[in-house]
Design a protein around this motif. Structure first.
Motif, short mmCIF file in Angstrom:
data_model
loop_
_atom_site.label_atom_id
_atom_site.label_comp_id
_atom_site.label_asym_id
_atom_site.label_seq_id
_atom_site.Cartn_x
_atom_site.Cartn_y
_atom_site.Cartn_z
N THR A 251 24.65 -10.83 86.64
CA THR A 251 25.07 -11.33 85.33
C THR A 251 24.12 -10.83 84.26
O THR A 251 22.90 -10.93 84.39
CB THR A 251 25.09 -12.87 85.31
N VAL A 252 24.69 -10.28 83.19
CA VAL A 252 23.96 -9.93 81.98
C VAL A 252 24.54 -10.80 80.86
O VAL A 252 25.73 -10.70 80.56
CB VAL A 252 24.12 -8.44 81.63
N THR A 253 23.72 -11.67 80.28
CA THR A 253 24.25 -12.63 79.33
C THR A 253 23.35 -12.79 78.11
O THR A 253 22.12 -12.73 78.23
CB THR A 253 24.47 -14.00 80.01
N ASP A 254 23.98 -12.95 76.96
CA ASP A 254 23.27 -13.22 75.71
C ASP A 254 22.21 -12.15 75.43
O ASP A 254 21.06 -12.46 75.10
CB ASP A 254 22.63 -14.61 75.75
N CYS A 255 22.63 -10.91 75.56
CA CYS A 255 21.73 -9.79 75.33
C CYS A 255 22.23 -8.95 74.15
O CYS A 255 23.40 -9.02 73.77
CB CYS A 255 21.62 -8.91 76.58
N LEU B 52 29.04 -9.03 85.74
CA LEU B 52 29.50 -9.79 84.58
C LEU B 52 28.57 -9.53 83.40
O LEU B 52 27.38 -9.85 83.46
CB LEU B 52 29.53 -11.29 84.90
N VAL B 53 29.13 -8.95 82.34
CA VAL B 53 28.40 -8.77 81.09
C VAL B 53 29.08 -9.67 80.07
O VAL B 53 30.26 -9.46 79.75
CB VAL B 53 28.41 -7.31 80.61
N ARG B 54 28.38 -10.67 79.58
CA ARG B 54 29.04 -11.66 78.74
C ARG B 54 28.20 -11.98 77.50
O ARG B 54 26.99 -11.91 77.51
CB ARG B 54 29.31 -12.94 79.53
N ASP B 55 28.94 -12.31 76.43
CA ASP B 55 28.31 -12.81 75.20
C ASP B 55 27.16 -11.91 74.76
O ASP B 55 26.08 -12.38 74.39
CB ASP B 55 27.84 -14.25 75.42
N SER B 56 27.40 -10.62 74.79
CA SER B 56 26.38 -9.64 74.47
C SER B 56 26.89 -8.66 73.42
O SER B 56 28.11 -8.45 73.28
CB SER B 56 25.93 -8.88 75.72
#
Length: 619
Positions: free
Chosen positions: A424-428, A454-458
Motif C-alpha cells: 500500500t502507498v497512501t497519502d503520498c 494499492l496506490v491511494r489518496d496520492s
C-alpha cells in the motif's frame, strides 16, 4: 427492446459520437522513437523470476525506459472538450447509459441508504458477484485484494523497539554533514534485532550515499514530511539506483507443471503431485511466452524481448491443498486474472525470500541535483521497494532540493514498486522531476512486475508519466484510488522547457485487471497497442477498468479483448478503432472498449468500485 430504445434515446440526448477533433501529431506511434533503451533488459529470469535478473543490478531492470521521446501522444489538443469516440454500437453496449440505481442503493456500502439516487453500470448491478458476466462475455474483475494484507487490516502502528538515529547513532539532523552511515547503522541494528522503528526526529538530513533495508519488520519513521526531510546528494553512478531501497531476495524452490488449463477468475490450479507444498506457501503462477501465445495476441514480430522465457503472472499464497483428488488441487488466495494454458507450459512455482512488514512513514524525500547532471542518468528513484509483500509507504512527500535546484524535487523517479505484492502507498505526494526524457525517467509512481499494489489518496505533479505500469509481463490486480495527476510533460532534452503532454500510462506487455478508481486526471491515462515502442511493448492492457474518473484530461483506451471505461464525467474519452490519430494503436484490439456515461449528469453508484468490492468481500 424497450431497454435498447431507452439506451439509444439517452445516448442521443448526451450527443455521443465519433468526433475526430484532435490534431494529427497526437499519434499513437512515434516514428522517430529510439527503441534501444530497453534492449539491456533481456528479462532473463528463466529459472525463478522471483525478482531481479541473476547477475544484474536488482534495483530495477536497466531497460524499462519508455525510450519513445514523445510516445506519439504529445498533443496538447487533448485538453479540449469531452469526446466519446465510440461507434455507438448498441449491440456491443458501447457508450451505453448505466441502469438507474435504487434510492436505497449503496455507494460504497452495498445495500446502504445513500440518499440521492444515482446510476449503476450495467456490468455492476446491485446483486453483483465476482462471477457476474453479461451475455457478451464482459465482466469486471474483483480487484478488492489490493494493498497491505489484502486491505483487510489497517497499516500497523509499530511502536518498539526504537532505534533513534540522532540520540543513539549520532546522525546530524542539521544538514551540515553526511548522515548516511549513522542512519544505515540504525537500520542494520534494527535488522539484527529482527525489526523495529528507525526513528528520524525533526530536522534535515543530508545523505551523500544511499540507504538499504534488506530485513523484514523495519519501519523508517519521521515526524512528518515537512518536519523530517532527507535529501540525497549523490550525483554519480545513479542509473537504476534509489535513495532508499527496500529489497528482498526471492528464489524459486519448486516447480510444478499444471495438470489442466486454469481459467481466469479461478481460485485453484491442479498439479499431479502437490505434496511438496504447504498452506501458507508463497507461489507464482506463470507460463512461457511461446510463439503460440504471441500469435494469439497478434504480436508476432513485436513481442520479441521475452520469447521463450517463463514469466510469473500471478504472485499468490496457497490456502488449501487437496491431495486426495486426482490431479491434486491447490487453492489460492486471489483468483487468476487470465487463462494459464498447458500450451504455454503453465506451472506453479514455490518461492521464498520476500521482505515483509516494512514501512516508510512521515518523511520528506528529495534527490534533485544539478539539472544537466540529472539528465546523464536513467531511472534514479528516490524510493524503491523490490521483492516485497505486505509493506507500506505512508505520508511521504518529495520536497524542494537542497542542491541549488529549488524548483525541483526529484532527479527522475519517485516511488517504484517492483516484483512485489500487496503493498500500500497512501497519502503520498511526488513532484517536479528533473529528467523527464526517454529511458524510463520522470515516473513518479511506478509499478512493474507486481500484483495487488494499492496506490491511494496520492498526488503526482510534473513528471513524465505520473502514474505508470512499466516493463515486462506480470502486473495485475493493482488499484489507483482517488489519486490526482497533473502537469505530466514529456521533455526532449535539457534544452526543452515545454515538451508535450505526458499521460499516466499502461506502458508494457499486457497489464491486466487493474483499476483506476475515482481519480482526478488533469492530464489523462492511456493504454493501447504500443507495437514496437519500448522494445516491443505491444498490447499494454487488457481487462482494465477506469471507474468514475474526472479532472478534464484524456483517457485513450484500446485494450486487447475488453476494456472498461465507466462513469467518465468530464473526461475526453477516446476508444474508437477508427480514430485516425490512434489507428496504428488499435491493431488487434477489437472489440471497442465498453464505455458508460451518466445519462443525466447524476452520480455513479458506487463512487469507488474498489471500496465497494472490498466491503462486499468482507461482509
Amino acid at each position: 427492446m424497450a431497454l435498447k430504445l431507452s439506451l439509444i434515446a439517452a445516448l442521443f440526448t448526451i450527443g455521443i459520437g465519433c468526433s475526430q477533433d484532435t490534431v494529427s501529431n497526437d499519434a499513437g506511434v512515434d516514428a522517430g522513437a529510439d527503441a534501444g533503451d530497453d534492449a539491456a533488459d533481456s528479462g532473463g529470469d528463466l529459472v525463478d523470476d522471483g525478482g531481479s535478473d541473476p547477475g544484474s543490478d536488482p534495483g530495477s531492470d536497466p531497460g524499462p525506459g519508455d525510450d519513445d521521446q514523445a510516445d506519439g501522444d504529445g498533443s496538447a489538443a487533448d485538453d479540449g472538450e469531452t469526446l466519446f469516440d465510440g461507434d455507438d454500437d448498441q449491440a456491443d453496449g458501447n457508450d451505453a447509459d448505466g441502469a438507474e440505481a435504487d434510492q436505497d442503493d449503496g455507494g460504497s456500502d452495498p445495500g446502504a441508504d445513500q440518499g440521492p439516487s444515482g446510476w449503476r453500470s450495467l456490468l455492476y448491478p446491485i446483486d453483483w458477484t465476482p462471477d457476474f458476466t453479461d451475455n457478451e462475455g464482459r465482466f469486471l474483475h474483483d480487484v478488492s485484494y489490493a494493498g497491505y494484507h489484502y486491505s483487510e487490516d489497517p497499516i500497523p502502528d509499530i511502536s518498539e523497539p526504537v532505534f533513534d538515529v540522532v540520540a543513539t547513532y549520532g546522525a546530524d539532523n542539521t544538514g551540515s554533514s553526511d548522515a548516511t552511515a549513522a542512519i544505515q547503522a540504525a537500520i542494520d541494528a534494527a535488522g539484527s534485532a529482527e525489526g523495529g522503528v528507525v526513528y528520524l526526529s525533526t530536522g534535515t538530513y543530508r545523505l551523500d550515499g544511499l540507504l538499504t533495508v534488506n530485513s523484514s519488520n523495519i519501519v523508517l519513521r519521521g515526524d512528518g514530511p515537512q518536519l523530517t526531510q532527507l535529501y540525497f546528494t549523490r550525483d554519480q553512478d545513479m542509473n537504476s539506483q534509489a535513495g532508499i531501497t527496500l529489497r528482498g531476495s526471492v528464489q524459486s524452490q519448486l516447480e510444478l507443471a499444471l495438470a489442466d488449463d486454469a481459467a481466469a477468475r479461478e481460485f485453484s490450479v491442479t498439479v499431479d503431485d502437490a505434496s511438496g507444498l504447504q498452506v501458507g506457501d508463497d507461489v507464482q503462477v506463470g507460463w512461457v511466452i511461446t510463439d503460440e501465445f504471441i500469435a494469439e495476441h497478434e504480436t508476432t514480430g513485436t513481442w520479441v524481448t521475452f520469447n521463450g522465457q517463463w514469466k510469473p503472472f500471478f504472485r499468490r499464497v496457497v490456502t488449501a491443498i487437496d491431495l486426495a483428488s486426482t490431479p491434486n488441487v491447490v487453492e489460492l488466495d486471489i483468483p487468476l486474472r487470465y487463462p494459464a494454458l498447458l500450451r504455454d507450459s503453465a506451472s506453479l512455482r514455490k518461492v521464498s525470500g520476500f521482505i515483509s512488514e516494512c514501512g516508510i512513514e512521515s518523511l520528506g524525500l528529495s534527490n534533485a541535483i544539478g539539472y544537466d547532471t540529472a539528465w546523464s542518468f536513467n531511472r534514479a528513484h528516490v524510493l524503491t521497494i523490490d521483492q516485497a509483500k505486505d509493506c507500506w509507504v505512508q505520508d511521504v512527500y518529495s520536497f524542494d532540493s537542497h542542491s541549488g535546484e529549488d524548483s525541483y524535487h526529484l532527479q527522475s523517479g519517485g516511488i517504484l514498486i517492483s516484483n512485489s505484492k500487496r503493498v500500500t502507498v497512501t497519502d503520498c505526494r511526488m513532484e517536479r522531476a528533473q529528467h523527464r526524457g526517454g529511458g524510463g525517467n520522470g515516473y513518479l509512481f511506478e509499478v512493474l512486475k507486481s500484483n495487488e499494489i494499492l496506490v491511494r489518496d496520492s498526488t503526482a505533479d510534473a513528471g513524465r508519466h505520473n502514474f505508470i505500469q512499466n516493463w515486462d509481463f506480470g502486473t495485475s490486480g493493482c488499484v489507483f484510488l482517488r489519486c490526482t495527476s497533473r502537469n505530466g510533460r514529456m521533455l526532449l532534452g535539457t534544452w526543452d522547457p515545454i515538451g508535450v503532454i505526458g499521460y499516466c500510462e499502461y506502458h508494457h506487455s499486457l497489464a491486466m485487471a487493474n483499476l483506476v478508481d475515482a481519480c482526478q486526471l488533469e492530464d489523462g491515462w492511456i493504454g493501447f497497442n504500443r507495437r514496437s515502442e519500448s522494445s516491443g511493448a505491444g498490447h499494454t492492457t487488457t481487462q482494465n477498468i477506469y471507474w468514475n474518473n474526472s479532472g478534464g484530461g484524456t483517457i485513450k483506451s484500446l485494450q486487447y479483448q475488453w476494456g472498461y471505461i465507466i462513469g467518465v464525467n468530464d473526461m475526453n474519452v477516446r476508444t474508437s478503432l477508427t480514430d485516425l490519430d490512434l489507428i496504428f494503436n488499435s491493431v488487434g484490439t477489437a472489440p471497442e472498449d465498453w464505455v458508460e456515461a451518466s445519462p443525466d449528469g447524476s452520480t455513479l453508484v458506487p463512487e469507488s468500485l474498489f471500496e465497494d468490492q472490498l466491503q462486499r468481500r468482507l461482509r
